[in-house]
Design a protein around this motif. Structure first.
Motif, PDB file in Angstrom:
ATOM      1  N   MET A 205       0.909  -1.035  -0.250  1.00 37.36           N
ATOM      2  CA  MET A 205       0.431  -0.126  -0.131  1.00 37.36           C
ATOM      3  C   MET A 205       0.687   1.243  -0.181  1.00 37.36           C
ATOM      4  O   MET A 205       0.682   2.357  -0.678  1.00 37.36           O
ATOM      5  CB  MET A 205      -1.149  -0.217   1.323  1.00 37.36           C
ATOM      6  CG  MET A 205      -2.189  -0.947   1.428  1.00 37.36           C
ATOM      7  SD  MET A 205      -2.883  -0.747   2.677  1.00 37.36           S
ATOM      8  CE  MET A 205      -4.174   0.259   2.446  1.00 37.36           C
ATOM      9  N   LEU A 207       4.510   1.640  -1.275  1.00 40.85           N
ATOM     10  CA  LEU A 207       4.594   2.104  -2.527  1.00 40.85           C
ATOM     11  C   LEU A 207       3.792   1.770  -3.487  1.00 40.85           C
ATOM     12  O   LEU A 207       4.215   2.767  -4.426  1.00 40.85           O
ATOM     13  CB  LEU A 207       5.531   1.266  -2.494  1.00 40.85           C
ATOM     14  CG  LEU A 207       6.673   0.378  -1.583  1.00 40.85           C
ATOM     15  CD1 LEU A 207       7.505  -1.002  -2.247  1.00 40.85           C
ATOM     16  CD2 LEU A 207       7.708   1.470  -2.025  1.00 40.85           C
ATOM     17  N   ILE A 208       2.590   1.416  -3.238  1.00 41.30           N
ATOM     18  CA  ILE A 208       2.149   2.229  -4.697  1.00 41.30           C
ATOM     19  C   ILE A 208       0.547   3.743  -3.819  1.00 41.30           C
ATOM     20  O   ILE A 208       0.289   3.869  -5.085  1.00 41.30           O
ATOM     21  CB  ILE A 208       1.198   1.543  -5.291  1.00 41.30           C
ATOM     22  CG1 ILE A 208       0.080   0.529  -3.616  1.00 41.30           C
ATOM     23  CG2 ILE A 208       1.340  -0.324  -5.943  1.00 41.30           C
ATOM     24  CD1 ILE A 208      -1.365  -0.819  -4.352  1.00 41.30           C
ATOM     25  N   GLY A 209       1.334   3.845  -3.300  1.00 44.67           N
ATOM     26  CA  GLY A 209       0.867   5.602  -3.023  1.00 44.67           C
ATOM     27  C   GLY A 209      -0.189   5.876  -1.405  1.00 44.67           C
ATOM     28  O   GLY A 209      -0.671   7.082  -2.040  1.00 44.67           O
TER      29      GLY A 209
END
Lengths: 298, 233
Positions: A205, A207-209
């Motif tokens: 979560m 790392l994908i923003g």
């Protein structure tokens, strides 16, 4: 987003069902104990209030004083700002009341005193105060008035009840404090275990923003849900149990009904539920927030 | 678009992961970063995702200065990146659909839009008919395709792939590379970190070779030394 947060929150709680169950049970025990003491304290307070408003101070006068002189003394001295009401009780009225109360309308007993009033010269004034805490002070004042022979009042009963009330409050406070500490530890563990289990998910979560709010809020919502369920269950149990007990009390204790009538749960359920839900959800939400902040490095 | 200028990262005192590292990658490029284990490839990836902060130097990606970006702005920067990992990092308790939808859910896209977009992106990676499956029911190649679908669904400007074919057979490797090339053709900058020189040699793309935290060569296709190494092996 809200759907996602709630869905994840329920998943978190389902991750370690035993931890979640233990946490909810501990909160439920704390709330249950709080509700029991809240009910008892409310009943005692109501009882004290009933005594305050129905049982007053009774003032007797010197025997040589006639009705007019007594009324004059009362009117010019008794009415202060603390007095809610005062009523003159003549010796005849007192005797009639005594006969009704103790002879229970049994004429043969009353006939023994026919033509005689054993309570002659017992005219009195019954005085009700706004606030029972002023009673001692007021009684001391009344005793100084010339013509006053005796003052009767129920200080000991009020004191006993107030002490019981205080004792119950302290005891429940200590017990609830211990239970809240246990609940905090268990909630913290539940959230920590859930966050460890979902560590991979939290990292993805991150790392994908996902914002901190998105990562942490499901855990906080999970805590709030534990607080909610931990409160609502004992509240329902107390509601049913209280009504059941009140019905038994009403059936079995006709004699003391007028003063000791249990308070209807509808009278205090809103306050009790608000405090239970508010405190448990706040504690659970706060503990979850602190725990998840410690366990997620965003 | 991506600029590293004199970047230094130290793991221990006097032990550099990358030293005085400078690099420029343009928008829309397809770049391989190659090197041995411990050369500094993963450090570059971590710097780009801002999991790591440099000890000194400047890193600029788009308008963002990664050495000074605020934590509150970080999620919005990361939304411009798509990341693919060697070990896929899928959520094993969720279906293919949910794994891909997850990337959209966390940025607050509505359920209706998510459904449409997930179906579209699963079509693109060829897994439309497997949307109900769980990761354990898929092959390694299929799992990596799910990871790519998750990485590209938010339409990133840069796709970072860390050893994306590391655990895959040759057929799956080719499928994944084709997919990455397709993503690149759609305008996304693709940075692939790998040590698979055979794979790199098949494509005529920019190759940045790193050793001991420094760039040794920056060429189109493999440099002479690596070409010779490939031919011998």
């Amino acid at each position: 987003m809200i759907k996602f947060i709630f869905k994840t929150a329920f998943q978190n709680l389902g991750t370690k069902k035993l931890f979640t169950f233990a946490s909810i049970c501990t909160i439920a025990c704390s709330v249950f104990i709080f509700c029991i003491f809240f009910s008892v304290v409310t009943n005692i307070r109501t009882f004290i209030h009933t005594i305050e408003t129905t049982i007053g101070i009774q003032v007797f006068f010197d025997e040589e004083l006639n009705e007019e002189e007594i009324k004059q003394i009362a009117n010019s001295n008794f009415l202060t700002e603390d007095v809610k009401s005062m009523r003159y009780i003549s010796s005849n009225e007192a005797w009639e009341y005594f006969k009704k109360e103790y002879f229970n309308d049994r004429d043969e007993l009353a006939k023994a005193f026919e033509g005689d009033n054993p309570l002659a010269n017992s005219s009195s004034y019954e005085i009700l105060l706004y606030n029972i805490s002023k009673q001692e002070e007021y009684v001391n004042y009344i005793k100084t008035i010339k013509g006053v022979r005796q003052v009767n009042y129920s200080s000991s009963l009020i004191n006993v009840l107030t002490n019981i009330n205080l004792g119950i409050s302290y005891f429940s406070f200590v017990l609830m404090f211990i239970l809240i500490i246990i609940a905090i530890i268990l909630i913290s563990n539940t959230i920590a275990v859930a966050s460890q289990y979902r560590k991979n998910e939290c990292e993805i979560m991150k790392l994908i923003g996902a914002t901190n709010f998105m990562i942490r809020s499901p855990f906080v919502i999970g805590g709030l849900l534990m607080g909610f369920f931990g409160s609502i269950i004992p509240l329902l149990v107390i509601y049913l149990l209280y009504n059941y007990i009140v019905n038994i009390v009403l059936e079995k204790t006709h004699l003391i009904l007028s003063i000791l009538r249990p308070v209807s749960i509808e009278y205090f359920i809103f306050d009790m539920a608000s405090i239970s839900l508010g405190v448990s959800m706040f504690v659970c939400g706060f503990v979850s927030y602190i725990t998840i902040n410690r366990h997620t490095d965003v | 678009m991506i600029l590293f200028k004199n970047v230094n990262v130290k793991y221990e005192k006097d032990k550099y992961a990358i030293k005085d590292f400078s690099l420029h990658i343009n928008e829309g490029e397809f770049v391989f970063i190659v090197g041995k284990t411990g050369a500094g490839k993963s450090t570059i990836l971590k710097l780009l995702t801002r999991e790591l902060k440099p000890n000194s130097g400047t890193i600029r990606v788009f308008k963002h200065n990664l050495d000074s970006i605020k934590n509150s702005k970080l999620p919005y920067y990361r939304r411009k990146l798509g990341i693919v990992f060697q070990n896929f990092r899928l959520l094993n308790d969720r279906s293919v659909f949910d794994n891909v939808a997850f990337a959209q859910e966390i940025i607050g896209v509505s359920s209706f839009k998510i459904k449409k977009r997930v179906i579209k992106v699963l079509n693109l990676v060829g897994l439309r008919n497997k949307y109900k499956k769980f990761p354990r029911e898929l092959s390694g190649g299929e799992q990596q395709k799910v990871a790519i679908a998750r990485a590209i669904i938010n339409k990133p400007d840069i796709l970072l792939a860390d050893e994306p074919t590391g655990n895959l057979d040759e057929v799956s490797t080719n499928e994944i590379i084709d997919l990455l090339l397709h993503v690149n053709e759609m305008g996304t900058t693709v940075v692939v970190i790998t040590h698979d020189l055979h794979l790199v040699s098949r494509l005529n793309k920019r190759v940045i070779r790193i050793n001991d935290g420094n760039i040794i060569s920056d060429t189109i296709g493999l440099d002479e030394e690596l070409t010779e190494y490939i031919n011998v092996n």
